[in-house]
Structures are given as structure tokens and as C-alpha cells.
Design a protein around this motif. Structure first.
Motif, mmCIF file in Angstrom:
data_model
loop_
_atom_site.group_PDB
_atom_site.id
_atom_site.type_symbol
_atom_site.label_atom_id
_atom_site.label_comp_id
_atom_site.label_asym_id
_atom_site.label_seq_id
_atom_site.Cartn_x
_atom_site.Cartn_y
_atom_site.Cartn_z
ATOM 1 N N ARG A 1 50.193 32.185 -2.017
ATOM 2 C CA ARG A 1 49.578 33.014 -0.976
ATOM 3 C C ARG A 1 50.668 33.708 -0.159
ATOM 4 N NH1 ARG A 1 45.625 28.727 0.161
ATOM 5 N NH2 ARG A 1 43.725 29.288 -0.957
ATOM 6 N N TRP B 1 50.318 35.821 2.399
ATOM 7 C CA TRP B 1 49.964 36.171 3.773
ATOM 8 C C TRP B 1 50.514 35.128 4.748
ATOM 9 C CZ3 TRP B 1 46.236 35.253 -0.052
ATOM 10 C CH2 TRP B 1 45.840 36.399 -0.749
ATOM 11 N N HIS B 2 50.912 35.587 5.896
ATOM 12 C CA HIS B 2 51.311 34.666 6.962
ATOM 13 C C HIS B 2 50.103 34.193 7.750
ATOM 14 C CE1 HIS B 2 54.997 37.216 6.334
ATOM 15 N NE2 HIS B 2 55.506 36.002 6.221
ATOM 16 N N GLY C 1 45.574 34.921 8.045
ATOM 17 C CA GLY C 1 44.366 35.617 7.636
ATOM 18 C C GLY C 1 43.436 35.775 8.819
ATOM 19 N N ARG D 1 43.258 41.853 13.904
ATOM 20 C CA ARG D 1 44.051 42.190 12.718
ATOM 21 C C ARG D 1 44.997 43.343 13.005
ATOM 22 N NH1 ARG D 1 40.156 43.355 9.764
ATOM 23 N NH2 ARG D 1 40.332 45.617 9.759
ATOM 24 N N GLN E 1 49.037 43.266 12.751
ATOM 25 C CA GLN E 1 49.705 44.171 11.813
ATOM 26 C C GLN E 1 50.776 45.014 12.483
ATOM 27 O OE1 GLN E 1 46.192 46.101 10.260
ATOM 28 N NE2 GLN E 1 46.221 44.884 8.376
ATOM 29 N N ARG F 1 52.660 39.661 7.237
ATOM 30 C CA ARG F 1 51.646 39.972 6.222
ATOM 31 C C ARG F 1 50.325 39.374 6.676
ATOM 32 N NH1 ARG F 1 53.679 40.002 0.069
ATOM 33 N NH2 ARG F 1 51.746 41.200 0.024
ATOM 34 N N VAL F 2 49.374 40.238 6.936
ATOM 35 C CA VAL F 2 48.094 39.834 7.509
ATOM 36 C C VAL F 2 46.995 40.030 6.469
ATOM 37 C CG1 VAL F 2 46.461 40.187 9.405
ATOM 38 C CG2 VAL F 2 48.920 40.564 9.780
ATOM 39 N N GLY F 3 46.256 38.974 6.205
ATOM 40 C CA GLY F 3 45.154 39.052 5.255
ATOM 41 C C GLY F 3 43.858 39.450 5.937
ATOM 42 N N ASP F 4 43.149 40.379 5.341
ATOM 43 C CA ASP F 4 41.830 40.784 5.817
ATOM 44 C C ASP F 4 40.799 40.006 5.003
ATOM 45 O OD1 ASP F 4 39.542 41.993 6.736
ATOM 46 O OD2 ASP F 4 39.987 43.970 5.917
ATOM 47 N N GLN G 1 41.349 37.086 3.895
ATOM 48 C CA GLN G 1 42.150 36.422 2.883
ATOM 49 C C GLN G 1 42.974 35.333 3.569
ATOM 50 O OE1 GLN G 1 43.990 40.158 1.658
ATOM 51 N NE2 GLN G 1 43.362 39.747 -0.440
ATOM 52 N N ARG H 1 49.203 30.163 7.780
ATOM 53 C CA ARG H 1 49.784 29.436 6.644
ATOM 54 C C ARG H 1 50.495 28.177 7.137
ATOM 55 N NH1 ARG H 1 53.604 33.063 3.352
ATOM 56 N NH2 ARG H 1 55.225 31.864 4.409
#
Length: 279
Positions: free
Chosen positions: A176, A178-179, A181, A195, A199, A205-208, A210, A239
Motif C-alpha cells: 500500500r 498511501w500514507h 486514506g 483530502r 494533498q 500520498r493520500v488515498g481517496d 483507499q 498507515r
């Protein structure tokens, strides 16, 4: 408004209780008089197991793994509650006993495996045993969240639900990247603000939605207490390796507090149909 997720019928238990005097309480409340509109929840903050269930037949390593709880989220929650002056509720029991964030009728409300090991006590659980776990470990937690939100509504005080989770950096063969989500279901207005705020940080790294996405089948807390009440809400997944140290937890608490405060400084996102109560 009637809830889309009515509470299952509560059955009065006639047998010996699951929890004993030596077991910890179902949940912990931190900063109950917090002045922030934010209400923080940590559904998987603990890994306690009722003494009557022993170790579920699992190893110490398995009981300390992500399968048992959300590593680092308890410390993150405490730091974030202090920074925001927010009410925080943490569930103390392992999701291997019952998952506080799964609908009670979901197949994985009580999981059958941890990693590759069968959890015999869960595979063979009968209807009475399932009801006992719901009544003693699931319903008290959600009733307390509901009571807090109803009290605030009665005081004409705004509420914003923020649910905290952590995710493992590697699941099976999937890495994974992303840092963090930012998760939401049907109503993504607050999630979008959060978000966008995250960002703006270089290198993050931002998950949408996720590495997970919110759904009626997989989530309970955000869907029932956030969507169902039509209050602003967002689920945050950090994470786990980033929460492994005190400095990491401090950094994420500082980051998330700033982003949430900025998002809410724009005003509270209002549901077009107005607020609703779940009874």
C-alpha cells in the motif's frame, strides 16, 4: 428518520455473562467534556479478549497483529483528542472477538480466521454465543456514541464524526503506497475538504477511499452515526508504520488536527435534508 441500519433485536441473556469482574470495560472515554464539535471514535483501538475465551487458540504474534487491532490508533486518538479538545471513545476489545465496525449481521462481524489460522471459538459459535458478544461488547459501545450525539443534538450543539483507523503497509502481496486514506460513503463533502488539505502537503500520498471504501456491508460506525444522522463525517486511515513511534504519532496528530480545523473553519457541511436522529 428511520435508520437504514436498525439495531438487531436485543435479547435478554439468561446464561452466564461473557465478561467477568477481571475483564476491562468495553470502551474508554477520554475528554468527555471536550469543547470541540468533533467526536472521535476508535473502533479497533484495543485487543482485549474476555477471560472466558482464553486466547482464542491464537499465538501472541497473531494477537498483536493488525488482524487483532489497529496498531497505533489508540495513541493517535489520545494525541488528537488533546489537540482538538475533542471527545474520544476507544473500543477496548479485539475485533477477533467481535468487530465494532461491522454491521451485526455481516459475515465478518465475527471472523473465522486470523491470518491462516482457524479461530475455533468463532467457527463453532452458536446463536446464543453470537448474541452474547453483541449484547456485551458491541451494543454498549454504539449506544454510548448514540447517547453522546443525542445529548449534543438536544443542546443544539454541532457534531462532526471522525472515525480513526490504521492499515497495514502490506496485505498479502499488495504493497500500500498511501500514507493516509480519507474515506466516505454517500456524503463526501467533509472528506473532500480533508483530502484536499492533506494533498497540499508535499510528498504525502493520500488515498481517496483507499485502501478501503465505506459501504453499508462493511462499515457500521460511520454509516449509522454519521450518514444516518446526517452530520458531517469522515473516516481516516493512517498507515501503521507511520504510527509506530511516539514522534510519528505526534506528527500525525498535529497534521490531522490542523487539516480538520481548517476544513471546519470553512463552515459545517450541512445535509440538504437537514439533520436526522436515529432512535
Amino acid at each position: 428518520m428511520a435508520s437504514k441500519h436498525p439495531w438487531p433485536e436485543v435479547v435478554t441473556l439468561q446464561h452466564e455473562p461473557l465478561l467477568g469482574a477481571e475483564d476491562p470495560p468495553v470502551f474508554r472515554i477520554v475528554n468527555p467534556a471536550g469543547r470541540s464539535a468533533v467526536l472521535l471514535t476508535a473502533d479497533h483501538a484495543g485487543r482485549a479478549i474476555p477471560r472466558r475465551l482464553g486466547d482464542l487458540g491464537l499465538s501472541d504474534r497473531q494477537l498483536a497483529s493488525h488482524g487483532a487491532w489497529d496498531l497505533g490508533v489508540d495513541g493517535l486518538g489520545l494525541l488528537l483528542a488533546a489537540r482538538l479538545d475533542a471527545f474520544l471513545i476507544l473500543h477496548n476489545y479485539s475485533r477477533l472477538v467481535i468487530d465494532a465496525n461491522r454491521p451485526p449481521l455481516a459475515p465478518d462481524s465475527i471472523v473465522s480466521h486470523c491470518e491462516q489460522s482457524v479461530i475455533a471459538a468463532n467457527v463453532t459459535i452458536d446463536t446464543a454465543g453470537r448474541r452474547r458478544r453483541l449484547e456485551e461488547l458491541f451494543h454498549p459501545y454504539h449506544r454510548r456514541i448514540a447517547a453522546e450525539l443525542e445529548t449534543r443534538q438536544g443542546q443544539a450543539r454541532p457534531s462532526v464524526l471522525v472515525t480513526l483507523h490504521s492499515f497495514t503497509p502490506v496485505l498479502g502481496e499488495d504493497v500500500r503506497p498511501w500514507h493516509v486514506g480519507v474515506l466516505h460513503g454517500r456524503d463526501g463533502r467533509l472528506a473532500r475538504r480533508v483530502r484536499e488539505g492533506l494533498q497540499r502537503e508535499p510528498g504525502l500520498r493520500v488515498g481517496d477511499n483507499q485502501p478501503y471504501a465505506v459501504s453499508d456491508a462493511s462499515d457500521h460506525t460511520l454509516v449509522v452515526h454519521g450518514e444516518g444522522r446526517r452530520i458531517p463525517h469522515v473516516e481516516l486511515e493512517v498507515r501503521q508504520d507511520l504510527l509506530a513511534s511516539e514522534s510519528g504519532r505526534q506528527a500525525w496528530a498535529r497534521r490531522l488536527a490542523g487539516v480538520l480545523e481548517n476544513a471546519l473553519a470553512e463552515g459545517f457541511p450541512s445535509h440538504p435534508e437537514g439533520p436526522a436522529s436515529i432512535r
